[in-house]
Design a protein around this motif. Sequence first.
Motif, mmCIF file in Angstrom:
data_model
loop_
_atom_site.group_PDB
_atom_site.id
_atom_site.type_symbol
_atom_site.label_atom_id
_atom_site.label_comp_id
_atom_site.label_asym_id
_atom_site.label_seq_id
_atom_site.Cartn_x
_atom_site.Cartn_y
_atom_site.Cartn_z
ATOM 1 N N TYR A 1 0.866 -1.175 0.000
ATOM 2 C CA TYR A 1 0.000 0.000 0.000
ATOM 3 C C TYR A 1 0.906 1.229 0.000
ATOM 4 O O TYR A 1 1.628 1.462 0.971
ATOM 5 N N GLN B 1 1.363 4.980 0.527
ATOM 6 C CA GLN B 1 0.637 6.041 1.237
ATOM 7 C C GLN B 1 1.614 7.202 1.432
ATOM 8 O O GLN B 1 2.440 7.184 2.321
ATOM 9 N N LEU C 1 -2.938 13.084 0.889
ATOM 10 C CA LEU C 1 -2.244 11.796 0.895
ATOM 11 C C LEU C 1 -2.605 11.048 -0.394
ATOM 12 O O LEU C 1 -3.783 10.896 -0.720
ATOM 13 N N LEU D 1 -2.891 7.628 -2.218
ATOM 14 C CA LEU D 1 -3.059 6.236 -1.773
ATOM 15 C C LEU D 1 -3.155 5.331 -2.995
ATOM 16 O O LEU D 1 -4.051 5.499 -3.827
ATOM 17 N N THR E 1 -7.948 -0.905 5.175
ATOM 18 C CA THR E 1 -7.494 -0.025 6.260
ATOM 19 C C THR E 1 -8.519 -0.196 7.381
ATOM 20 O O THR E 1 -9.669 0.215 7.217
ATOM 21 N N HIS F 1 -10.914 2.978 12.219
ATOM 22 C CA HIS F 1 -10.212 3.975 13.047
ATOM 23 C C HIS F 1 -10.921 5.308 12.850
ATOM 24 O O HIS F 1 -11.771 5.446 11.967
ATOM 25 N N ASP G 1 -9.995 9.703 12.614
ATOM 26 C CA ASP G 1 -8.945 10.722 12.487
ATOM 27 C C ASP G 1 -9.448 12.001 13.156
ATOM 28 O O ASP G 1 -10.656 12.229 13.240
ATOM 29 N N ASN H 1 -12.127 15.299 6.410
ATOM 30 C CA ASN H 1 -11.532 14.612 5.269
ATOM 31 C C ASN H 1 -12.473 14.588 4.065
ATOM 32 O O ASN H 1 -13.579 14.069 4.131
ATOM 33 N N PHE I 1 -12.421 12.726 0.878
ATOM 34 C CA PHE I 1 -11.730 11.534 0.354
ATOM 35 C C PHE I 1 -12.112 11.372 -1.112
ATOM 36 O O PHE I 1 -13.244 11.030 -1.454
ATOM 37 N N LYS J 1 -13.712 1.511 -3.765
ATOM 38 C CA LYS J 1 -13.438 1.275 -2.344
ATOM 39 C C LYS J 1 -14.760 1.234 -1.582
ATOM 40 O O LYS J 1 -15.633 2.091 -1.790
ATOM 41 N N HIS K 1 -14.013 4.867 10.444
ATOM 42 C CA HIS K 1 -14.151 4.347 9.072
ATOM 43 C C HIS K 1 -13.191 3.191 8.814
ATOM 44 O O HIS K 1 -12.086 3.166 9.316
ATOM 45 N N ILE L 1 -11.892 1.170 5.310
ATOM 46 C CA ILE L 1 -11.886 1.371 3.853
ATOM 47 C C ILE L 1 -11.280 0.136 3.185
ATOM 48 O O ILE L 1 -10.181 -0.287 3.559
ATOM 49 N N ASN M 1 -6.623 11.959 -0.518
ATOM 50 C CA ASN M 1 -7.504 12.565 0.495
ATOM 51 C C ASN M 1 -7.100 14.011 0.755
ATOM 52 O O ASN M 1 -6.004 14.447 0.358
ATOM 53 N N TRP N 1 -7.033 16.302 4.004
ATOM 54 C CA TRP N 1 -7.226 16.396 5.461
ATOM 55 C C TRP N 1 -7.170 17.858 5.886
ATOM 56 O O TRP N 1 -6.193 18.557 5.599
HETATM 57 C C1 LIG Z 1 -3.734 6.317 5.661
HETATM 58 C C2 LIG Z 1 -5.106 6.793 5.235
HETATM 59 C C3 LIG Z 1 -5.916 5.700 4.589
HETATM 60 C C4 LIG Z 1 -7.353 6.130 4.252
HETATM 61 C C5 LIG Z 1 -8.212 4.896 3.992
HETATM 62 C C6 LIG Z 1 -7.804 4.174 2.719
HETATM 63 O O1 LIG Z 1 -7.982 4.791 1.638
HETATM 64 O O2 LIG Z 1 -7.286 3.040 2.817
HETATM 65 C C7 LIG Z 1 -7.968 6.854 5.465
HETATM 66 O O3 LIG Z 1 -8.233 6.249 6.490
HETATM 67 C C8 LIG Z 1 -8.226 8.314 5.405
HETATM 68 O O4 LIG Z 1 -8.091 8.903 4.307
HETATM 69 O O5 LIG Z 1 -8.547 8.885 6.492
#
Ligand SMILES: CCC[C@@H](CC(=O)O)C(=O)C(=O)O
Length: 324
Positions: free
Chosen positions: A117, A119, A158, A160, A168, A171, A173, A177, A179, A186, A251, A253, A269, A271
Motif C-alpha cells: 500500500y 501512502q 495523501l 493512496l 485499512t 479507526h 482521524d 476529510n 476523500f 473502495k 471508518h 476502507i 484525500n 485532510w
Molecule cells: C492512511 C489513510 C488511509 C485512508 C483509507 C484508505 O484509503 O485506505 C484513510 O483512512 C483516510 O483517508 O482517512
Amino acid sequence: FDSNSINKYPFPSEQIPRLSVADPETYRLIKESKPVIITDTNLVGSAAKWDLNYLHENLGKGLFYVYTSNTNKFKYYNSNRAEQCKSFVNPTERHHVTFPQFLQMLKRCSCTDEKVYLQQILNDTVGTNIVDDFLQFNWDWVNKCKAAFGWGQLSSNLLLIGLEGNITPVHYDEQENFFAQISGYKRCILFSPDQFDCLYPHPVAHPCDRQSQVDLSNPDYKRFPKFRNVRPTEAIVGPGDVLYIPMYWWHQIESLLSRGLPPVTVSVNFWYKGSALPDKIEYPLTPQQRVSVMRNVEKMLAAALDDPDKVGGLLRSIVEGRYT
Ligand SMILES: CCC[C@@H](CC(=O)O)C(=O)C(=O)O
Ligand SMILES: [Zn+2]
C-alpha cells in the motif's frame, strides 16, 4: 468492481447518501458533520489519468512510503511509539522506496500473498506534470467548503495506491476529510462518533491510538461485547466520487476486487484541521466533544502518573463502586 468480493460482516448497514455537488442537501449534511458522497465535484478530475504508467513517468525521483502486510490489513501505528513499546508487534512494515521499486513490489505481490500500500503525502518532489494536475484540482470548490464550514488549514493530501483486497481497518482521524476516489472502487464503512463504546479504541498512549481493537472480520465478543450494537453506514466510492468523512467518524476502507486490470485503487484525500472551538460550549456535549474530553483525560492521567500503564488502575479506583 466484482460485487461478490464484498466481505460479509455481522451487522446491518445503512447507505451513505449520494448527492450532487449542486444539491443544497449536500451542504446541510456536511454542516451537520454527517457523511455524504458528493458527485460531479471534479475535485480531482485532472488526476483521472493517474494510472501506474503516467505516475511512473511523472511522479519524479523522490522516495515514497510503501507499507507491506502479511495479511490484507494495514492497521496504522505510530512508529515512534512502537519503538518505545517492546511488546508491540508491528502489523505492517514501512519502506521508503522509489516509484519503480514500488512497481517491483506490486509485481511480486502477484506471486506471494503479501500486500502493498503506497501512502505518501504529495509534496514538492513530484514532477511538473503532477504539479500541474494538482494545481488543476477544483480548489475553488474545496476552498469555498473550507470557508463555509470554518475548517482550519489543509494539512495534507495523501496519495493512496492500494492493491485490491487491501483493508485499512476501522479507526477515526482528528481531521475533516474529503476523500477523493480516482480509480478503482473502495467500500467505505463508517460509524458515528457516538459508537465509541462499541469500538474499543486502543489507549491514547498506545502506538495504535485512534484505531479500534475490534477486527471486523473476526470480532472478539468476549472482550468487546458492545460491538454487537454497532450501526454502520456504508457506500462504495468509484472514480470521481468524493466522500466526506467527518472528523472523529470511524471508518474502515476496503479496496474492492476489480474485474479488469490493473488491480490497484488510487485515491487522494484532503485532510483539514477542524473548526475552532465555539466561544460558548453548548450542553449536552456533542459525541465528538465527548471523545475529545476522554482523550484529554487519558493524556493528562498518563502524564500525571508518569506511566500510561497506570491509567486503567486509577480510573477503576475512581469508577468502581462509585460511578457505576
Ligand atoms: C492512511 C489513510 C488511509 C485512508 C483509507 C484508505 O484509503 O485506505 C484513510 O483512512 C483516510 O483517508 O482517512
Ligand atoms: Zn482515516
